[in-house]
Design a protein around this motif. Structure first.
Motif, PDB file in Angstrom:
ATOM      1  N   VAL A   1       0.860  -1.173   0.000  1.00 14.51           N
ATOM      2  CA  VAL A   1       0.000   0.000   0.000  1.00 14.51           C
ATOM      3  C   VAL A   1       0.900   1.227   0.000  1.00 14.51           C
ATOM      4  O   VAL A   1       1.703   1.412   0.917  1.00 14.51           O
ATOM      5  N   ALA A   2       0.772   2.042  -1.039  1.00 11.27           N
ATOM      6  CA  ALA A   2       1.578   3.260  -1.134  1.00 11.27           C
ATOM      7  C   ALA A   2       1.165   4.232  -0.033  1.00 11.27           C
ATOM      8  O   ALA A   2      -0.019   4.352   0.297  1.00 11.27           O
ATOM      9  N   GLN A   3       2.141   4.895   0.539  1.00 14.19           N
ATOM     10  CA  GLN A   3       1.896   5.901   1.573  1.00 14.19           C
ATOM     11  C   GLN A   3       2.293   7.273   1.028  1.00 14.19           C
ATOM     12  O   GLN A   3       3.223   7.380   0.235  1.00 14.19           O
ATOM     13  N   ILE A   4       1.563   8.288   1.437  1.00 11.79           N
ATOM     14  CA  ILE A   4       1.948   9.662   1.126  1.00 11.79           C
ATOM     15  C   ILE A   4       2.029  10.411   2.451  1.00 11.79           C
ATOM     16  O   ILE A   4       1.513   9.948   3.471  1.00 11.79           O
ATOM     17  N   THR A   5       2.665  11.561   2.432  1.00 10.22           N
ATOM     18  CA  THR A   5       2.761  12.383   3.640  1.00 10.22           C
ATOM     19  C   THR A   5       2.062  13.701   3.384  1.00 10.22           C
ATOM     20  O   THR A   5       2.287  14.358   2.369  1.00 10.22           O
ATOM     21  N   LEU A   6       1.188  14.066   4.302  1.00 10.20           N
ATOM     22  CA  LEU A   6       0.552  15.375   4.254  1.00 10.20           C
ATOM     23  C   LEU A   6       0.823  16.071   5.581  1.00 10.20           C
ATOM     24  O   LEU A   6       1.302  15.447   6.527  1.00 10.20           O
ATOM     25  N   GLU A   7       0.522  17.337   5.632  1.00 10.73           N
ATOM     26  CA  GLU A   7       0.718  18.104   6.865  1.00 10.73           C
ATOM     27  C   GLU A   7      -0.639  18.394   7.477  1.00 10.73           C
ATOM     28  O   GLU A   7      -1.520  18.927   6.810  1.00 10.73           O
ATOM     29  N   LEU A   8      -0.813  18.031   8.736  1.00  8.93           N
ATOM     30  CA  LEU A   8      -2.053  18.277   9.467  1.00  8.93           C
ATOM     31  C   LEU A   8      -1.756  19.177  10.648  1.00  8.93           C
ATOM     32  O   LEU A   8      -1.017  18.790  11.558  1.00  8.93           O
ATOM     33  N   ASP A   9      -2.297  20.370  10.618  1.00  3.57           N
ATOM     34  CA  ASP A   9      -2.087  21.340  11.702  1.00  3.57           C
ATOM     35  C   ASP A   9      -0.610  21.473  12.047  1.00  3.57           C
ATOM     36  O   ASP A   9      -0.214  21.513  13.201  1.00  3.57           O
ATOM     37  N   GLY A  10       0.226  21.497  11.003  1.00  2.00           N
ATOM     38  CA  GLY A  10       1.650  21.710  11.180  1.00  2.00           C
ATOM     39  C   GLY A  10       2.484  20.467  11.452  1.00  2.00           C
ATOM     40  O   GLY A  10       3.700  20.552  11.574  1.00  2.00           O
ATOM     41  N   GLN A  11       1.853  19.296  11.514  1.00  2.00           N
ATOM     42  CA  GLN A  11       2.569  18.051  11.803  1.00  2.00           C
ATOM     43  C   GLN A  11       2.495  17.111  10.603  1.00  2.00           C
ATOM     44  O   GLN A  11       1.436  16.946  10.012  1.00  2.00           O
ATOM     45  N   PRO A  12       3.609  16.476  10.238  1.00  2.00           N
ATOM     46  CA  PRO A  12       3.561  15.514   9.133  1.00  2.00           C
ATOM     47  C   PRO A  12       2.792  14.255   9.538  1.00  2.00           C
ATOM     48  O   PRO A  12       2.917  13.776  10.662  1.00  2.00           O
ATOM     49  N   VAL A  13       1.988  13.744   8.612  1.00  2.00           N
ATOM     50  CA  VAL A  13       1.189  12.545   8.859  1.00  2.00           C
ATOM     51  C   VAL A  13       1.302  11.648   7.629  1.00  2.00           C
ATOM     52  O   VAL A  13       1.055  12.093   6.513  1.00  2.00           O
ATOM     53  N   ALA A  14       1.683  10.398   7.822  1.00  2.00           N
ATOM     54  CA  ALA A  14       1.743   9.421   6.734  1.00  2.00           C
ATOM     55  C   ALA A  14       0.414   8.685   6.662  1.00  2.00           C
ATOM     56  O   ALA A  14      -0.078   8.178   7.681  1.00  2.00           O
ATOM     57  N   VAL A  15      -0.169   8.649   5.464  1.00  3.34           N
ATOM     58  CA  VAL A  15      -1.471   8.010   5.267  1.00  3.34           C
ATOM     59  C   VAL A  15      -1.450   7.209   3.966  1.00  3.34           C
ATOM     60  O   VAL A  15      -0.627   7.474   3.088  1.00  3.34           O
ATOM     61  N   PRO A  16      -2.354   6.252   3.818  1.00  3.45           N
ATOM     62  CA  PRO A  16      -2.418   5.503   2.557  1.00  3.45           C
ATOM     63  C   PRO A  16      -2.818   6.415   1.398  1.00  3.45           C
ATOM     64  O   PRO A  16      -3.697   7.273   1.550  1.00  3.45           O
ATOM     65  N   ALA A  17      -2.187   6.238   0.259  1.00  5.66           N
ATOM     66  CA  ALA A  17      -2.547   6.998  -0.939  1.00  5.66           C
ATOM     67  C   ALA A  17      -3.934   6.577  -1.411  1.00  5.66           C
ATOM     68  O   ALA A  17      -4.357   5.442  -1.196  1.00  5.66           O
ATOM     69  N   GLY A  18      -4.654   7.515  -2.019  1.00  2.00           N
ATOM     70  CA  GLY A  18      -5.934   7.196  -2.641  1.00  2.00           C
ATOM     71  C   GLY A  18      -7.159   7.302  -1.752  1.00  2.00           C
ATOM     72  O   GLY A  18      -8.268   7.084  -2.220  1.00  2.00           O
ATOM     73  N   ILE A  19      -6.982   7.644  -0.478  1.00  2.00           N
ATOM     74  CA  ILE A  19      -8.153   7.777   0.402  1.00  2.00           C
ATOM     75  C   ILE A  19      -8.545   9.246   0.496  1.00  2.00           C
ATOM     76  O   ILE A  19      -7.815  10.134   0.078  1.00  2.00           O
ATOM     77  N   SER A  20      -9.712   9.514   1.053  1.00  2.00           N
ATOM     78  CA  SER A  20     -10.160  10.898   1.203  1.00  2.00           C
ATOM     79  C   SER A  20      -9.401  11.577   2.340  1.00  2.00           C
ATOM     80  O   SER A  20      -8.856  10.912   3.234  1.00  2.00           O
ATOM     81  N   VAL A  21      -9.378  12.889   2.300  1.00  2.00           N
ATOM     82  CA  VAL A  21      -8.734  13.651   3.371  1.00  2.00           C
ATOM     83  C   VAL A  21      -9.438  13.355   4.701  1.00  2.00           C
ATOM     84  O   VAL A  21      -8.785  13.160   5.721  1.00  2.00           O
ATOM     85  N   ALA A  22     -10.760  13.272   4.695  1.00  2.00           N
ATOM     86  CA  ALA A  22     -11.488  12.986   5.933  1.00  2.00           C
ATOM     87  C   ALA A  22     -11.070  11.641   6.512  1.00  2.00           C
ATOM     88  O   ALA A  22     -10.809  11.524   7.715  1.00  2.00           O
ATOM     89  N   ALA A  23     -10.985  10.612   5.665  1.00  2.00           N
ATOM     90  CA  ALA A  23     -10.568   9.290   6.140  1.00  2.00           C
ATOM     91  C   ALA A  23      -9.147   9.352   6.689  1.00  2.00           C
ATOM     92  O   ALA A  23      -8.847   8.756   7.729  1.00  2.00           O
ATOM     93  N   ALA A  24      -8.268  10.094   6.014  1.00  2.00           N
ATOM     94  CA  ALA A  24      -6.887  10.219   6.473  1.00  2.00           C
ATOM     95  C   ALA A  24      -6.816  10.889   7.848  1.00  2.00           C
ATOM     96  O   ALA A  24      -6.063  10.445   8.724  1.00  2.00           O
ATOM     97  N   LEU A  25      -7.613  11.926   8.044  1.00  2.00           N
ATOM     98  CA  LEU A  25      -7.584  12.631   9.332  1.00  2.00           C
ATOM     99  C   LEU A  25      -8.164  11.777  10.449  1.00  2.00           C
ATOM    100  O   LEU A  25      -7.671  11.793  11.573  1.00  2.00           O
ATOM    101  N   LEU A  26      -9.191  11.006  10.133  1.00  2.00           N
ATOM    102  CA  LEU A  26      -9.738  10.091  11.136  1.00  2.00           C
ATOM    103  C   LEU A  26      -8.722   9.009  11.481  1.00  2.00           C
ATOM    104  O   LEU A  26      -8.551   8.657  12.651  1.00  2.00           O
ATOM    105  N   LEU A  27      -8.019   8.491  10.460  1.00  2.00           N
ATOM    106  CA  LEU A  27      -6.970   7.498  10.719  1.00  2.00           C
ATOM    107  C   LEU A  27      -5.854   8.074  11.587  1.00  2.00           C
ATOM    108  O   LEU A  27      -5.252   7.371  12.387  1.00  2.00           O
ATOM    109  N   ALA A  28      -5.590   9.369  11.407  1.00  2.00           N
ATOM    110  CA  ALA A  28      -4.547  10.039  12.187  1.00  2.00           C
ATOM    111  C   ALA A  28      -4.999  10.343  13.609  1.00  2.00           C
ATOM    112  O   ALA A  28      -4.205  10.802  14.426  1.00  2.00           O
ATOM    113  N   GLY A  29      -6.284  10.100  13.917  1.00  2.00           N
ATOM    114  CA  GLY A  29      -6.778  10.297  15.269  1.00  2.00           C
ATOM    115  C   GLY A  29      -7.420  11.647  15.534  1.00  2.00           C
ATOM    116  O   GLY A  29      -7.738  11.969  16.686  1.00  2.00           O
ATOM    117  N   LEU A  30      -7.639  12.462  14.491  1.00  2.00           N
ATOM    118  CA  LEU A  30      -8.281  13.753  14.693  1.00  2.00           C
ATOM    119  C   LEU A  30      -9.735  13.525  15.098  1.00  2.00           C
ATOM    120  O   LEU A  30     -10.486  12.855  14.400  1.00  2.00           O
TER     121      LEU A  30
END
Length: 113
Positions: A18-47
């Motif tokens: 599963v490819a991972q990408i890195t985005l920045e959430l509230d100033g912190q880097p977060v690695a999430v699976p590529a191809g998912i929605s931003v909402a799903a990524a933020l929920l996975l990150a624990g927001l």
């Protein structure tokens, strides 16, 4: 409610990666699976809260995950009020939850002049 217990990725098929990408959430880097929605990524990150309600300032988070409820609003790459459930994550994307102090202050100003 703790979201990291409710949202997790399913295991990949044997031999699949599963490819991972890195985005920045509230100033912190977060690695999430590529191809998912931003909402799903933020929920996975624990927001847990994406933004406060305009009237009561109570925390709000995604509900429908299909663009109907508008509870998933965040700032994406400088554009506020984006429905995060309808946007696919991109490498280097900058996401800000609207629970940050500046947004709460703006809501107060708009509501109370």
């Amino acid at each position: 409610m703790r979201t990291e217990q409710l949202f997790r990725t399913l295991p990949a098929a044997p031999g699949a990666t599963v490819a991972q990408i890195t985005l920045e959430l509230d100033g912190q880097p977060v690695a999430v699976p590529a191809g998912i929605s931003v909402a799903a990524a933020l929920l996975l990150a624990g927001l847990e809260a994406f933004h406060p309600s305009a009237v009561s300032q109570r925390p709000r988070a995604p509900y429908c995950m299909m663009g109907v409820c508008f509870e998933c609003l965040v700032e994406i790459d400088g554009q506020p009020n984006q429905q995060s459930c309808l946007v696919t994550v991109q490498e280097g994307m900058v996401v800000k939850s609207m629970r940050m102090p500046g947004f709460v202050g703006l809501a107060e100003e708009v509501l109370h002049g």
